[in-house]
Design an enzyme around this catalytic site. Structure first.
Site, PDB file in Angstrom:
ATOM      1  N   SER A  64       0.799  -1.223   0.000  1.00  0.00           N
ATOM      2  CA  SER A  64       0.000   0.000   0.000  1.00  0.00           C
ATOM      3  C   SER A  64       0.836   1.280   0.000  1.00  0.00           C
ATOM      4  O   SER A  64       1.609   1.526  -0.913  1.00  0.00           O
ATOM      5  CB  SER A  64      -0.944  -0.071   1.197  1.00  0.00           C
ATOM      6  N   ASP A 276      -3.327   6.305  -3.054  1.00  0.00           N
ATOM      7  CA  ASP A 276      -2.141   5.744  -2.403  1.00  0.00           C
ATOM      8  C   ASP A 276      -1.540   4.676  -3.334  1.00  0.00           C
ATOM      9  O   ASP A 276      -2.005   4.482  -4.463  1.00  0.00           O
ATOM     10  CB  ASP A 276      -2.462   5.204  -1.000  1.00  0.00           C
ATOM     11  N   GLU A 370     -12.449   5.899   6.467  1.00  0.00           N
ATOM     12  CA  GLU A 370     -11.445   6.333   7.423  1.00  0.00           C
ATOM     13  C   GLU A 370     -11.046   7.749   7.006  1.00  0.00           C
ATOM     14  O   GLU A 370     -11.110   8.084   5.814  1.00  0.00           O
ATOM     15  CB  GLU A 370     -10.218   5.424   7.375  1.00  0.00           C
ATOM     16  N   ARG A 496      -3.442   5.036  20.891  1.00  0.00           N
ATOM     17  CA  ARG A 496      -3.623   3.599  20.624  1.00  0.00           C
ATOM     18  C   ARG A 496      -2.350   3.035  19.999  1.00  0.00           C
ATOM     19  O   ARG A 496      -1.603   3.770  19.328  1.00  0.00           O
ATOM     20  CB  ARG A 496      -4.823   3.341  19.698  1.00  0.00           C
ATOM     21  N   PRO A 497      -2.096   1.746  20.244  1.00  0.00           N
ATOM     22  CA  PRO A 497      -0.930   1.155  19.583  1.00  0.00           C
ATOM     23  C   PRO A 497      -1.240   0.960  18.108  1.00  0.00           C
ATOM     24  O   PRO A 497      -2.336   0.518  17.759  1.00  0.00           O
ATOM     25  CB  PRO A 497      -0.773  -0.198  20.289  1.00  0.00           C
ATOM     26  N   SER A 498      -0.301   1.314  17.226  1.00  0.00           N
ATOM     27  CA  SER A 498      -0.522   1.120  15.787  1.00  0.00           C
ATOM     28  C   SER A 498      -0.578  -0.369  15.471  1.00  0.00           C
ATOM     29  O   SER A 498       0.092  -1.177  16.117  1.00  0.00           O
ATOM     30  CB  SER A 498       0.623   1.767  15.016  1.00  0.00           C
ATOM     31  N   THR A 500       0.182  -1.329  12.333  1.00  0.00           N
ATOM     32  CA  THR A 500       1.065  -1.517  11.178  1.00  0.00           C
ATOM     33  C   THR A 500       2.500  -1.044  11.421  1.00  0.00           C
ATOM     34  O   THR A 500       3.379  -1.314  10.621  1.00  0.00           O
ATOM     35  CB  THR A 500       0.533  -0.760   9.936  1.00  0.00           C
ATOM     36  N   ARG A 505       0.276   5.671  18.528  1.00  0.00           N
ATOM     37  CA  ARG A 505      -0.214   6.871  17.844  1.00  0.00           C
ATOM     38  C   ARG A 505      -0.976   7.756  18.825  1.00  0.00           C
ATOM     39  O   ARG A 505      -1.744   7.263  19.660  1.00  0.00           O
ATOM     40  CB  ARG A 505      -1.157   6.497  16.708  1.00  0.00           C
TER      41      ARG A 505
HETATM   42  P1  NG1 Z   1      -2.463   1.810  12.197  1.00  0.00           P
HETATM   43  O1  NG1 Z   1      -0.998   1.736  11.908  1.00  0.00           O
HETATM   44  O2  NG1 Z   1      -3.024   0.663  12.979  1.00  0.00           O
HETATM   45  O3  NG1 Z   1      -2.838   3.152  12.765  1.00  0.00           O
HETATM   46  C1  NG1 Z   1      -2.995   2.481   9.636  1.00  0.00           C
HETATM   47  C2  NG1 Z   1      -4.100   3.492   9.491  1.00  0.00           C
HETATM   48  C3  NG1 Z   1      -5.423   2.754   9.402  1.00  0.00           C
HETATM   49  C4  NG1 Z   1      -5.434   1.711   8.301  1.00  0.00           C
HETATM   50  C5  NG1 Z   1      -4.189   0.834   8.407  1.00  0.00           C
HETATM   51  C6  NG1 Z   1      -4.041  -0.132   7.256  1.00  0.00           C
HETATM   52  C7  NG1 Z   1      -4.333   5.708  10.529  1.00  0.00           C
HETATM   53  C8  NG1 Z   1      -4.316   6.490  11.782  1.00  0.00           C
HETATM   54  N1  NG1 Z   1      -4.142   4.397  10.652  1.00  0.00           N
HETATM   55  O4  NG1 Z   1      -3.236   1.704  10.792  1.00  0.00           O
HETATM   56  O5  NG1 Z   1      -6.448   3.680   9.240  1.00  0.00           O
HETATM   57  O6  NG1 Z   1      -5.565   2.315   7.037  1.00  0.00           O
HETATM   58  O7  NG1 Z   1      -2.998   1.612   8.514  1.00  0.00           O
HETATM   59  O8  NG1 Z   1      -3.407   0.384   6.157  1.00  0.00           O
HETATM   60  O9  NG1 Z   1      -4.542   6.270   9.442  1.00  0.00           O
HETATM   61 ZN    ZN Z   2      -3.659   1.213   0.230  1.00  0.00          ZN
END
Ligand code: NG1
Ligand code: ZN
EC number: 5.4.2.3
Length: 542
Positions: A64, A276, A370, A496-498, A500, A505
């Site tokens: 992505s 993207d 989102e 919150r913990p990310s 990805t 974050r």
């Molecule tokens: P994480 O890294 O869990 O915040 C991010 C995006 C999600 C989603 C995922 C998957 C933000 C704040 N977070 O997740 O909305 O798109 O990547 O690609 O944009």
């Molecule tokens: Zn994407």
């Protein structure tokens, strides 16, 4: 299962020692050179999932919006949805199994999920334009083949196009034809029919600049362009001919830096958008006469779409239940506008499109986005049938609205958020309503906000509730956030913990940019102190 063959081929796709990966919100994602074994194993897993569901399963090779050097893989379930949670766990287990444990893990999964190994399996594969993607998708194919699965390799596809193919194949062609022409024709036909009804023509509504993030979106939009050119002319930038994928361009860059991509010349009040790297996200923007940049994100896209759908329903006289689904990252102004002005119910889910998609399925019409621009609208089968009937039976004006709705249903990718499909829906709505990009932007004013990242030793120490808006652990963190939020007007903050990245974050919004920045910084410090921050303490300023 030919266990001997699996062992033999698996050794050709050996797992690097000590590497542990997690099937996260968007599948596996990391440096491309660490992914060969994961690809092979996801080929195996896709075969098991296909046997179990007796359906076609998709495998998409992409990372992505991540940098070009990264790659990733995710499985697509029968109706185009993200993989079921129990299978995400299997995916993690299989990806991390040592070579000698592979057979046992495969047998375990088959037994736990009651997979009939005699059943046929069919897997379809797509990939983005990263230099590593072709070889990695070959490793997926190796995995599929060694377990006796059949496959079709679509080659280069956007992520949502692969979701579309899976959905088409598992619904007996009712949704559309599972070919790239089928996709182009279905969407373009709906778009051209819709825009024919627009009374405001003229160039202003008919041309759009598109930043393709140097990714797959450029290729596919170029192929598709002539199918819809009578309704819209697109000018492509960052089309991959020179720049690097997602580098200083693309939807993620524009949204997080709140500035235009490089490589695109923008005149004042020109309508522009960015995809993207795999074309499942889209954001719009423009420069006003004073040269100020205005971002129109997923929240404003959801607002435009849901307001238009609601107007059409009122015109037809149908009282269907329509709901908008957002995450905690949605701007507070958008939620307020939708609830108080548009009178549309709004729901908040955890981050990650699978949560939003799932919630949106509860409504007759569910619009989910989102803030980062990933989303679509879902229409229940009952609604689709009702609208088709109305389009045939109703009188004049009502009939026209029903016809529009019918085309909009066809234009949305019901299997996944899709930048191309969303772009065409938005362009059609703007043309039909005679709205300029400034008028769209003026629906409401975003509250100033700031997103930050904090490094901690183990981000799992943070657990949350209430759709991630409240921290449950570590003790004291939520109380600290509450005290900080009280210091500012119209303010809100959460952490919150990310899913990805290895970070926590932080999000804050308030009545001024200065306040949002201060609040975000103070919350970052609280996270650093209470959740085991590592490295340098968060510094003020951005
Ligand atoms: P994480 O890294 O869990 O915040 C991010 C995006 C999600 C989603 C995922 C998957 C933000 C704040 N977070 O997740 O909305 O798109 O990547 O690609 O944009
Ligand atoms: Zn994407």
């Amino acid at each position: 299962m030919d266990l001997g063959a699996i062992t033999k081929y698996s050794a050709l796709h050996a797992k690097p020692n000590g590497l542990i990966l997690q099937y996260g919100t968007a599948g596996f994602r990391t440096k491309a050179e660490h992914l060969d074994h994961v690809m092979f194993r996801m080929g195996l897993l896709a075969v098991l999932r296909s046997k179990q569901t007796k359906s076609t399963i998709g495998v998409m090779v992409t990372a992505s919006h991540n940098p070009e050097e990264d790659n990733g893989v995710k499985l697509v379930d029968p109706l185009g949805e993200m993989l079921a949670p129990s299978w995400e766990e299997h995916a993690t287990c299989l990806a991390n199994a040592e070579e000698q444990d592979m057979q046992r893990v495969l047998i375990d999964i088959s037994e736990k999920e009651a997979v009939n190994l005699q059943q046929d399996a069919f897997v379809i594969i797509g990939r983005d334009t990263r230099p590593s993607s072709e070889k990695l998708s070959q490793s997926v194919i190796d995995g599929v083949t060694v377990l006796g699965g059949q496959f079709h390799d679509y080659g280069l596809l956007t992520t949502p196009q692969l979701h579309y193919m899976v959905y088409c194949r598992n619904t007996g062609g009712r949704y559309g034809k599972a070919t790239i022409e089928g996709y182009y024709q279905k969407l373009s036909k709906a778009f051209v029919e819709l825009t024919k009804q627009a009374s405001c023509s003229g160039d202003e509504y008919r041309s759009l600049k598109v930043d393709c993030a140097n990714g797959i979106g450029a290729l596919k939009l170029r192929e598709m362009e002539h199918y819809f050119s009578q309704g819209l002319s697109v000018q492509l930038f960052n089309d991959g001919s020179k720049g690097k994928l997602n580098h200083l361009c693309g939807a993620d860059f524009v949204k997080s830096h709140q500035k235009p991509p490089q490589g695109m010349e923008i005149k004042s009040n020109e309508r522009c958008c960015s995809f993207d790297g795999d074309a499942d996200r889209i954001v719009y923007y423009y420069h006003d006469a004073d040269g100020h940049f205005h971002l129109i994100d997923g929240d404003k896209i959801a607002t435009l779409i849901s307001s238009f759908l609601k107007e059409l329903l009122v015109e037809i006289g149908e009282s269907l239940n329509i709901g908008v689904v957002q995450t905690a990252y949605a701007n507070g102004s958008s939620t307020r506008y939708l609830e108080e002005v548009m009178k549309v119910p709004v729901y908040c889910t955890k981050t990650g499109v699978k949560h939003l998609h799932h919630k949106a399925q509860e409504f007759d019409i569910g619009v989910y986005f989102e803030a980062n621009g990933h989303g679509t609208a879902l229409f229940s089968t009952a609604v689709e049938m009702k609208i088709k009937q109305s389009a045939e039976q109703l009188e004049d004006k009502k009939r026209k609205a029903a016809k529009m709705l019918e085309n909009i249903i066809d234009l949305f990718n019901q299997a996944a958020g899709d930048a191309i499909s969303d772009m065409l829906v938005i362009e059609a709505i703007l043309a039909l309503k005679g709205l300029t990009v400034q008028q769209w932007d003026a629906l409401y004013t975003d509250l100033p906000n700031r997103q930050l990242k904090v490094q901690v030793a183990d981000r799992r120490v943070i657990s949350t509730t209430d759709a991630e808006r409240q921290a449950v652990t570590p003790p004291g963190l939520q109380e600290a956030i509450n005290d900080l939020v009280k210091k500012y007007k119209l303010s809100r903050a959460f952490v919150r913990p990310s899913g990805t990245e290895d970070v926590v974050r932080v999000y804050a919004e308030a009545d001024s940019q200065e306040s949002a920045d201060h609040l975000a910084h103070e919350v970052s410090l609280a996270v650093f102190q209470l959740a085991g921050g590592i490295g340098e303490r968060p510094q003020p300023g951005f």
